[in-house]
Design an enzyme around this catalytic site. Structure first.
Site, PDB file in Angstrom:
ATOM      1  N   HIS A  34     -13.907   1.701   3.744  1.00  0.00           N
ATOM      2  CA  HIS A  34     -12.643   2.620   4.085  1.00  0.00           C
ATOM      3  C   HIS A  34     -12.973   3.210   5.818  1.00  0.00           C
ATOM      4  O   HIS A  34     -13.525   2.640   6.601  1.00  0.00           O
ATOM      5  CB  HIS A  34     -12.306   3.574   3.217  1.00  0.00           C
ATOM      6  CG  HIS A  34     -10.978   4.325   3.344  1.00  0.00           C
ATOM      7  ND1 HIS A  34     -10.737   5.652   3.563  1.00  0.00           N
ATOM      8  CD2 HIS A  34      -9.742   3.968   3.419  1.00  0.00           C
ATOM      9  CE1 HIS A  34      -9.585   5.840   4.014  1.00  0.00           C
ATOM     10  NE2 HIS A  34      -8.826   4.763   3.525  1.00  0.00           N
TER      11      HIS A  34
ATOM     12  N   ASP B   7       1.855   1.901   3.866  1.00  0.00           N
ATOM     13  CA  ASP B   7       1.173   3.140   4.031  1.00  0.00           C
ATOM     14  C   ASP B   7       1.805   4.374   3.761  1.00  0.00           C
ATOM     15  O   ASP B   7       1.266   5.553   3.964  1.00  0.00           O
ATOM     16  CB  ASP B   7       0.140   3.120   5.028  1.00  0.00           C
ATOM     17  CG  ASP B   7      -1.009   3.888   4.908  1.00  0.00           C
ATOM     18  OD1 ASP B   7      -1.379   4.294   3.912  1.00  0.00           O
ATOM     19  OD2 ASP B   7      -1.765   4.019   5.996  1.00  0.00           O
TER      20      ASP B   7
ATOM     21  N   ASP C  75       0.277   5.545  -1.223  1.00  0.00           N
ATOM     22  CA  ASP C  75      -0.859   6.541  -1.464  1.00  0.00           C
ATOM     23  C   ASP C  75      -0.194   7.535  -2.493  1.00  0.00           C
ATOM     24  O   ASP C  75      -0.920   8.605  -2.618  1.00  0.00           O
ATOM     25  CB  ASP C  75      -1.423   7.141  -0.340  1.00  0.00           C
ATOM     26  CG  ASP C  75      -2.259   6.281   0.180  1.00  0.00           C
ATOM     27  OD1 ASP C  75      -3.567   5.885  -0.568  1.00  0.00           O
ATOM     28  OD2 ASP C  75      -2.179   5.708   1.417  1.00  0.00           O
TER      29      ASP C  75
ATOM     30  N   GLU D 112      -9.081   1.132  -2.627  1.00  0.00           N
ATOM     31  CA  GLU D 112      -9.213   1.353  -1.134  1.00  0.00           C
ATOM     32  C   GLU D 112     -10.375   1.465  -0.407  1.00  0.00           C
ATOM     33  O   GLU D 112     -10.614   1.739   0.602  1.00  0.00           O
ATOM     34  CB  GLU D 112      -8.275   2.375  -0.498  1.00  0.00           C
ATOM     35  CG  GLU D 112      -7.828   2.189   0.934  1.00  0.00           C
ATOM     36  CD  GLU D 112      -6.854   3.052   1.573  1.00  0.00           C
ATOM     37  OE1 GLU D 112      -6.498   3.036   2.593  1.00  0.00           O
ATOM     38  OE2 GLU D 112      -6.411   3.952   0.492  1.00  0.00           O
TER      39      GLU D 112
ATOM     40  N   HIS E 271      -8.976  -1.793   7.162  1.00  0.00           N
ATOM     41  CA  HIS E 271     -10.003  -0.642   7.500  1.00  0.00           C
ATOM     42  C   HIS E 271     -11.347  -1.286   7.699  1.00  0.00           C
ATOM     43  O   HIS E 271     -12.320  -0.624   8.257  1.00  0.00           O
ATOM     44  CB  HIS E 271     -10.353   0.213   6.302  1.00  0.00           C
ATOM     45  CG  HIS E 271      -9.075   1.431   6.211  1.00  0.00           C
ATOM     46  ND1 HIS E 271      -9.084   2.300   6.867  1.00  0.00           N
ATOM     47  CD2 HIS E 271      -8.097   1.318   5.297  1.00  0.00           C
ATOM     48  CE1 HIS E 271      -8.087   3.051   6.541  1.00  0.00           C
ATOM     49  NE2 HIS E 271      -7.462   2.665   5.490  1.00  0.00           N
TER      50      HIS E 271
ATOM     51  N   HIS F  87      -2.512  -3.077   4.777  1.00  0.00           N
ATOM     52  CA  HIS F  87      -1.690  -2.275   5.584  1.00  0.00           C
ATOM     53  C   HIS F  87      -2.578  -2.286   6.864  1.00  0.00           C
ATOM     54  O   HIS F  87      -3.037  -1.291   7.127  1.00  0.00           O
ATOM     55  CB  HIS F  87      -1.555  -0.914   4.884  1.00  0.00           C
ATOM     56  CG  HIS F  87      -2.823   0.009   4.618  1.00  0.00           C
ATOM     57  ND1 HIS F  87      -3.804  -0.803   3.835  1.00  0.00           N
ATOM     58  CD2 HIS F  87      -3.330   0.992   4.927  1.00  0.00           C
ATOM     59  CE1 HIS F  87      -4.894   0.014   3.745  1.00  0.00           C
ATOM     60  NE2 HIS F  87      -4.467   1.359   4.446  1.00  0.00           N
TER      61      HIS F  87
ATOM     62  N   HIS G 136       0.611  -1.179  -0.091  1.00  0.00           N
ATOM     63  CA  HIS G 136       0.026  -0.049  -0.066  1.00  0.00           C
ATOM     64  C   HIS G 136       0.760   1.371   0.085  1.00  0.00           C
ATOM     65  O   HIS G 136       1.672   1.498   0.866  1.00  0.00           O
ATOM     66  CB  HIS G 136      -0.777   0.027   1.066  1.00  0.00           C
ATOM     67  CG  HIS G 136      -1.971   0.956   0.900  1.00  0.00           C
ATOM     68  ND1 HIS G 136      -3.158   0.494   0.550  1.00  0.00           N
ATOM     69  CD2 HIS G 136      -2.394   2.328   1.562  1.00  0.00           C
ATOM     70  CE1 HIS G 136      -4.251   1.823   0.648  1.00  0.00           C
ATOM     71  NE2 HIS G 136      -3.380   2.775   1.007  1.00  0.00           N
TER      72      HIS G 136
END
Length: 422
Positions: free
Chosen positions: A181, A351, A48, A154, A222, A243, A46
């Protein structure tokens, strides 16, 4: 993806950097790490960067120079091509995150835009990156000295409650989807929202079955513990946590309880450990919660006076510095997952570029060798280091692909414009 804010206890929390230092890596240890990561690609679950390129740089992929030194940009990034190579990254899942409050057709459109950023990123850096769609692609690209680039969605809200959108996201390269999420969606509960469905609705179960059918990995980061268990009871393929950390070491809702770790082991899945201090450290989590309360208090006390509120918060932060969080804490979570689920069920999902606070030594994509050095100090074998790096994720991908191939002739799950409930 933490994004620029974390919704916690109804408050908006922005975190300061954690402070600690990484131990130096000696030449013998460095050589051993390089040997392991030459044999097995290091696959991070993961990152971003696509959202940061959109949010901070207006989606200007072609004119934002991230070949090297992106940490020195006016708006710093945790990722660039030089640091990816320095960190021995062999495969990277790029998150195509969008905010959880964007739903319906707008969510589908924004997700396509984020997928487009990933493809443009790979096109912009052909000497460094190459799109990967299978486990075999990752191995091939790694051997060629490039970084295999994969896509992860995600949040289940991103399909707009439509399985056709799910299938088309797969066609565009998405190889996992996180079921929820920060907020609940219409069919799955989030870890950071009050429960509504207590797991998955009937449509949510359809989503999991269709992901199994097409060969898309089910990601349980999540989601609530109830949703984790519901998905594990439905799936016929191994799952991932792209993650997440161990809840036994820090009772954060985003972390994985031991009972679920044992289910993941039975399922054949993998939990990819996150580098976010508030997920790792009970002291840091408590500090962050206190800071959130102080942020709300100063905002209420100085309504309409943002400069005074900022100054007051600054004084609080000076009197209450963030607790120290080190690479050893990340290794503690990895070791706990191993002790509970086994060496075959752990991986890495940093992350990075999705978190505000980082751990020194793991503040960018060049930091992975520091974590491996800590594990070597704990007497990890080369074989187990290889499993953590990417061997376990490759095994999961191979199995997900095999299950999809075996069910290739099965008809697709059909969805209505609104999710079907129990």
């Amino acid at each position: 993806m933490m994004g620029n804010i974390l919704k916690l206890a109804g408050l908006i929390v922005v975190f300061a950097p954690a402070m600690a230092s990484a131990q130096p890596v000696d030449r013998t240890t460095q050589a051993r790490i390089e040997r392991v990561l030459k044999t097995t690609p290091l696959i991070d679950g993961h990152n971003d960067l696509p959202w940061e390129l959109r949010n901070r740089y207006g989606s200007r992929v072609e004119t934002t120079d991230i070949t090297k030194g992106s940490d020195k940009l006016v708006t710093p990034l945790m990722t660039d091509m030089a640091r990816l190579h320095a960190g021995h990254v062999g495969g990277q899942f790029w998150s195509v995150y969008i905010p959880a409050n964007v739903t319906g057709p707008a969510a589908v459109q924004m997700t396509i835009e984020q997928i487009d950023i990933v493809h443009r990123l790979v096109t912009r850096h052909p000497g460094d990156l190459e799109m990967a769609y299978t486990a075999a692609d990752i191995v091939r690209i790694h051997k060629a000295g490039r970084i295999a680039s994969l896509i992860g969605i995600e949040g289940g809200h991103q399909i707009g409650n439509n399985l056709a959108a799910l299938r088309q996201f797969y066609a565009l390269g998405a190889r996992y989807m996180t079921l929820a999420h920060f907020l609940n969606n219409d069919w799955a509960d989030s870890a950071t929202d009050d429960p509504v469905h207590h797991g998955l609705t009937g449509f949510g179960k359809q989503v999991v079955r269709e992901m199994n059918r097409i060969g898309m990995m089910v990601d349980l980061s999540h989601v609530s513990s109830e949703t984790m268990k519901a998905a594990l009871s439905v799936t016929t393929a191994p799952v991932i946590f792209s993650h997440s950390d161990a809840r036994a070491l820090n009772d954060h809702p985003r972390n994985v309880p031991d009972e679920v770790l044992k289910l993941v082991a039975a399922n054949g899945g993998v939990v990819m450990v996150n580098f976010y201090p508030a997920h790792l450290s009970t002291a840091y989590f408590a500090w962050a919660t206190d800071r959130a309360g102080e942020t709300a208090r100063t905002k209420a006390l100085y309504t309409g006076q943002p400069d005074r509120a900022k100054a007051a918060l600054g004084l609080w932060e000076k009197a209450h510095p963030a607790p120290v969080v080190s690479i050893a804490t990340v290794a503690d979570h990895i070791d706990h997952i191993v002790q509970t689920a086994g060496h075959d069920h752990v991986g890495i999902g940093g992350d990075l570029d999705g978190i505000e606070a980082t751990i020194p030594g793991l503040g960018g994509v060049d930091g992975y060798p520091n974590l491996f050095a800590e594990l070597i100090r704990r007497d990890w074998s080369d074989g187990d280091l290889g499993k953590l790096a990417g061997g376990n994720l490759l095994r999961v991908m191979h199995r997900v692909e095999a299950i999809a191939a075996a069910g290739r002739m099965a008809p697709p799950e059909m969805s209505e414009t609104k999710p079907v409930t129990d």
